[in-house]
Design a protein around this motif. Structure first.
Motif, PDB file in Angstrom:
ATOM      1  N   LEU A 123      -2.859  -5.207 -14.412  1.00  0.00           N
ATOM      2  CA  LEU A 123      -1.881  -4.908 -13.372  1.00  0.00           C
ATOM      3  C   LEU A 123      -2.121  -5.652 -12.057  1.00  0.00           C
ATOM      4  O   LEU A 123      -1.259  -5.619 -11.176  1.00  0.00           O
ATOM      5  N   ALA A 124      -3.271  -6.286 -11.910  1.00  0.00           N
ATOM      6  CA  ALA A 124      -3.528  -7.033 -10.670  1.00  0.00           C
ATOM      7  C   ALA A 124      -2.463  -8.114 -10.478  1.00  0.00           C
ATOM      8  O   ALA A 124      -2.216  -8.898 -11.396  1.00  0.00           O
ATOM      9  N   PRO A 125      -1.805  -8.159  -9.310  1.00  0.00           N
ATOM     10  CA  PRO A 125      -0.727  -9.141  -9.091  1.00  0.00           C
ATOM     11  C   PRO A 125      -1.209 -10.569  -9.216  1.00  0.00           C
ATOM     12  O   PRO A 125      -2.283 -10.931  -8.733  1.00  0.00           O
ATOM     13  N   ARG A 126      -0.434 -11.385  -9.900  1.00  0.00           N
ATOM     14  CA  ARG A 126      -0.690 -12.819  -9.986  1.00  0.00           C
ATOM     15  C   ARG A 126       0.335 -13.520  -9.102  1.00  0.00           C
ATOM     16  O   ARG A 126       1.520 -13.541  -9.424  1.00  0.00           O
ATOM     17  N   VAL A 127      -0.131 -14.070  -8.001  1.00  0.00           N
ATOM     18  CA  VAL A 127       0.761 -14.717  -7.034  1.00  0.00           C
ATOM     19  C   VAL A 127       0.332 -16.164  -6.859  1.00  0.00           C
ATOM     20  O   VAL A 127      -0.809 -16.432  -6.483  1.00  0.00           O
ATOM     21  N   ALA A 128       1.230 -17.090  -7.143  1.00  0.00           N
ATOM     22  CA  ALA A 128       0.932 -18.520  -7.019  1.00  0.00           C
ATOM     23  C   ALA A 128       1.618 -19.090  -5.786  1.00  0.00           C
ATOM     24  O   ALA A 128       2.676 -18.611  -5.356  1.00  0.00           O
ATOM     25  N   SER A 162      -3.501 -23.688  -8.625  1.00  0.00           N
ATOM     26  CA  SER A 162      -3.765 -24.515  -9.795  1.00  0.00           C
ATOM     27  C   SER A 162      -2.729 -24.217 -10.865  1.00  0.00           C
ATOM     28  O   SER A 162      -1.994 -23.228 -10.803  1.00  0.00           O
ATOM     29  N   GLN A 163      -2.683 -25.068 -11.885  1.00  0.00           N
ATOM     30  CA  GLN A 163      -1.743 -24.860 -12.979  1.00  0.00           C
ATOM     31  C   GLN A 163      -2.042 -23.548 -13.706  1.00  0.00           C
ATOM     32  O   GLN A 163      -1.130 -22.842 -14.145  1.00  0.00           O
ATOM     33  N   SER A 164      -3.318 -23.216 -13.817  1.00  0.00           N
ATOM     34  CA  SER A 164      -3.707 -21.972 -14.469  1.00  0.00           C
ATOM     35  C   SER A 164      -3.166 -20.764 -13.715  1.00  0.00           C
ATOM     36  O   SER A 164      -2.674 -19.799 -14.329  1.00  0.00           O
ATOM     37  N   GLU A 165      -3.228 -20.779 -12.384  1.00  0.00           N
ATOM     38  CA  GLU A 165      -2.718 -19.667 -11.569  1.00  0.00           C
ATOM     39  C   GLU A 165      -1.196 -19.569 -11.680  1.00  0.00           C
ATOM     40  O   GLU A 165      -0.644 -18.470 -11.715  1.00  0.00           O
ATOM     41  N   ILE A 166      -0.548 -20.720 -11.719  1.00  0.00           N
ATOM     42  CA  ILE A 166       0.907 -20.725 -11.882  1.00  0.00           C
ATOM     43  C   ILE A 166       1.287 -20.144 -13.241  1.00  0.00           C
ATOM     44  O   ILE A 166       2.234 -19.352 -13.361  1.00  0.00           O
ATOM     45  N   ASP A 167       0.533 -20.534 -14.272  1.00  0.00           N
ATOM     46  CA  ASP A 167       0.798 -20.017 -15.616  1.00  0.00           C
ATOM     47  C   ASP A 167       0.596 -18.504 -15.674  1.00  0.00           C
ATOM     48  O   ASP A 167       1.387 -17.789 -16.302  1.00  0.00           O
ATOM     49  N   GLU A 209       0.943 -16.328 -13.229  1.00  0.00           N
ATOM     50  CA  GLU A 209       2.064 -15.679 -12.550  1.00  0.00           C
ATOM     51  C   GLU A 209       3.308 -15.696 -13.430  1.00  0.00           C
ATOM     52  O   GLU A 209       4.034 -14.694 -13.520  1.00  0.00           O
ATOM     53  N   THR A 210       3.534 -16.806 -14.111  1.00  0.00           N
ATOM     54  CA  THR A 210       4.704 -16.934 -14.973  1.00  0.00           C
ATOM     55  C   THR A 210       4.654 -15.940 -16.125  1.00  0.00           C
ATOM     56  O   THR A 210       5.659 -15.276 -16.430  1.00  0.00           O
ATOM     57  N   LEU A 249      13.113   9.110  -4.407  1.00  0.00           N
ATOM     58  CA  LEU A 249      12.940   7.871  -3.658  1.00  0.00           C
ATOM     59  C   LEU A 249      11.478   7.761  -3.279  1.00  0.00           C
ATOM     60  O   LEU A 249      10.907   8.656  -2.683  1.00  0.00           O
ATOM     61  N   ALA A 250      10.847   6.682  -3.675  1.00  0.00           N
ATOM     62  CA  ALA A 250       9.418   6.521  -3.428  1.00  0.00           C
ATOM     63  C   ALA A 250       9.152   5.111  -2.952  1.00  0.00           C
ATOM     64  O   ALA A 250      10.026   4.252  -2.985  1.00  0.00           O
ATOM     65  N   ARG A 251       7.924   4.918  -2.522  1.00  0.00           N
ATOM     66  CA  ARG A 251       7.517   3.581  -2.103  1.00  0.00           C
ATOM     67  C   ARG A 251       6.340   3.172  -2.962  1.00  0.00           C
ATOM     68  O   ARG A 251       5.409   3.921  -3.192  1.00  0.00           O
ATOM     69  N   ARG A 252       6.383   1.961  -3.478  1.00  0.00           N
ATOM     70  CA  ARG A 252       5.295   1.473  -4.316  1.00  0.00           C
ATOM     71  C   ARG A 252       4.965   0.042  -3.935  1.00  0.00           C
ATOM     72  O   ARG A 252       5.773  -0.665  -3.317  1.00  0.00           O
ATOM     73  N   ALA A 253       3.784  -0.380  -4.294  1.00  0.00           N
ATOM     74  CA  ALA A 253       3.384  -1.758  -4.028  1.00  0.00           C
ATOM     75  C   ALA A 253       4.178  -2.688  -4.910  1.00  0.00           C
ATOM     76  O   ALA A 253       4.274  -2.476  -6.119  1.00  0.00           O
ATOM     77  N   ASP A 254       4.764  -3.723  -4.327  1.00  0.00           N
ATOM     78  CA  ASP A 254       5.476  -4.689  -5.152  1.00  0.00           C
ATOM     79  C   ASP A 254       4.513  -5.791  -5.557  1.00  0.00           C
ATOM     80  O   ASP A 254       3.316  -5.751  -5.292  1.00  0.00           O
ATOM     81  N   GLU A 255       5.027  -6.822  -6.247  1.00  0.00           N
ATOM     82  CA  GLU A 255       4.173  -7.831  -6.842  1.00  0.00           C
ATOM     83  C   GLU A 255       3.433  -8.666  -5.800  1.00  0.00           C
ATOM     84  O   GLU A 255       2.428  -9.280  -6.092  1.00  0.00           O
ATOM     85  N   SER A 256       3.938  -8.719  -4.579  1.00  0.00           N
ATOM     86  CA  SER A 256       3.301  -9.541  -3.565  1.00  0.00           C
ATOM     87  C   SER A 256       2.347  -8.745  -2.694  1.00  0.00           C
ATOM     88  O   SER A 256       1.807  -9.246  -1.723  1.00  0.00           O
ATOM     89  N   GLY A 257       2.131  -7.471  -3.042  1.00  0.00           N
ATOM     90  CA  GLY A 257       1.193  -6.661  -2.292  1.00  0.00           C
ATOM     91  C   GLY A 257       1.854  -5.874  -1.182  1.00  0.00           C
ATOM     92  O   GLY A 257       1.196  -5.082  -0.494  1.00  0.00           O
ATOM     93  N   GLY A 258       3.140  -6.043  -0.943  1.00  0.00           N
ATOM     94  CA  GLY A 258       3.850  -5.294   0.063  1.00  0.00           C
ATOM     95  C   GLY A 258       4.366  -3.995  -0.509  1.00  0.00           C
ATOM     96  O   GLY A 258       3.882  -3.488  -1.493  1.00  0.00           O
ATOM     97  N   ALA A 259       5.390  -3.442   0.115  1.00  0.00           N
ATOM     98  CA  ALA A 259       5.957  -2.196  -0.380  1.00  0.00           C
ATOM     99  C   ALA A 259       7.431  -2.369  -0.594  1.00  0.00           C
ATOM    100  O   ALA A 259       8.116  -3.075   0.148  1.00  0.00           O
ATOM    101  N   ALA A 260       7.927  -1.727  -1.628  1.00  0.00           N
ATOM    102  CA  ALA A 260       9.355  -1.819  -1.946  1.00  0.00           C
ATOM    103  C   ALA A 260       9.893  -0.423  -2.166  1.00  0.00           C
ATOM    104  O   ALA A 260       9.237   0.420  -2.764  1.00  0.00           O
ATOM    105  N   ASP A 261      11.085  -0.160  -1.673  1.00  0.00           N
ATOM    106  CA  ASP A 261      11.732   1.130  -1.902  1.00  0.00           C
ATOM    107  C   ASP A 261      12.245   1.175  -3.329  1.00  0.00           C
ATOM    108  O   ASP A 261      12.931   0.283  -3.772  1.00  0.00           O
ATOM    109  N   LEU A 262      11.920   2.265  -4.021  1.00  0.00           N
ATOM    110  CA  LEU A 262      12.420   2.467  -5.387  1.00  0.00           C
ATOM    111  C   LEU A 262      13.090   3.826  -5.445  1.00  0.00           C
ATOM    112  O   LEU A 262      12.588   4.773  -4.883  1.00  0.00           O
TER     113      LEU A 262
END
Length: 228
Positions: free
Chosen positions: A128-133, A138-143, A145-146, A215-228
């Motif tokens: 579950l750790a976010p992969r952010v490129a 590097s190509q490995s990090e991009i892969d 995230e993809t 209505l809750a708030r959760r961490a989104d993929e970039s480490g911020g928060a998003a309303d859900l």
């Protein structure tokens, strides 16, 4: 010769072992079921079709968790009066279309609150750790995230997750990326996603109350928060 050994010995033995472990887990789940009711099910072609699909998936499974999920679907079909074998077969088919990592991602949205479900998230931190490129990645990090993004996109395609469009605060309209696709501001479970998770044996806190997801708030993929 190596392929012949794998096809003739290794794979058949593995499948037998997997089915034995699957049968043992299923037995524990339906031990309290009356034998007469179980035998009555044998005359229902929809039940035998469900069992056949369960055995096929169990033989191909590579983890105990997957076999437990399959056994849970079959056990629910036998013990719940409001679940038909056809419905269970449909859910089992959907389960067969997602891998173990996607099951973990789907389960992670069951408790969307920021900081919620800490034990589960700690146990599956490697997944579950976010992969952010970035441009310097590097190509490995991009892969990485993809691939991670593809898991959630696949779950959304199956109707198990629902994406939330990212809205431009200036225009009030959805944002689009360079590839022409709408940018997502996180995901949330659909009713089908919650239904599948319940049949896999995960407890849904909303099922006890009959309430809609709050209505809750959760961490989104970039480490911020998003309303859900």
């Amino acid at each position: 010769s190596l392929l012949a050994e794998i096809a003739g010995t290794v794979i058949p033995n593995q499948r037998i072992d997997r089915i034995v472990r699957f049968a043992a887990d299923l037995q524990k789940r339906i031990a309290c079921l009356e034998q007469d009711r179980a035998r009555m099910c044998l005359t229902d072609e929809n039940f035998t079709d469900l069992v056949e699909e369960g055995l096929r998936q169990a033989a191909r499974s590579t983890s105990d968790e997957r076999r437990q999920h399959i056994a849970s679907v079959l056990a629910t079909s036998l013990t719940a009066d409001d679940v038909s074998f056809i419905e269970s077969r449909h859910l089992l088919r959907i389960l067969g279309e997602i891998n173990d990592i996607e099951v973990i991602w789907l389960r992670s949205y069951l408790d969307p609150a920021m900081g919620g479900d800490a034990d589960f998230r700690t146990r599956h931190e490697a997944v579950l750790a976010p992969r952010v490129a970035s441009l310097e990645s590097s190509q490995s990090e991009i892969d990485d995230e993809t691939i991670q993004a593809s898991y959630k996109e696949h779950l959304a395609q199956l109707g198990l997750l629902r994406g939330r469009a990212r809205i431009d605060k200036r225009t009030g309209l959805p944002e689009f990326g360079r590839d022409g696709r709408m940018k997502m501001n996180g995901y949330e479970l659909t009713r089908l996603g919650r239904l599948l998770l319940r049949h896999l044996g995960f407890e849904d806190p909303l099922a006890r109350t009959g309430r809609s997801p709050p209505l809750a708030r959760r961490a989104d993929e970039s480490g911020g928060a998003a309303d859900l």
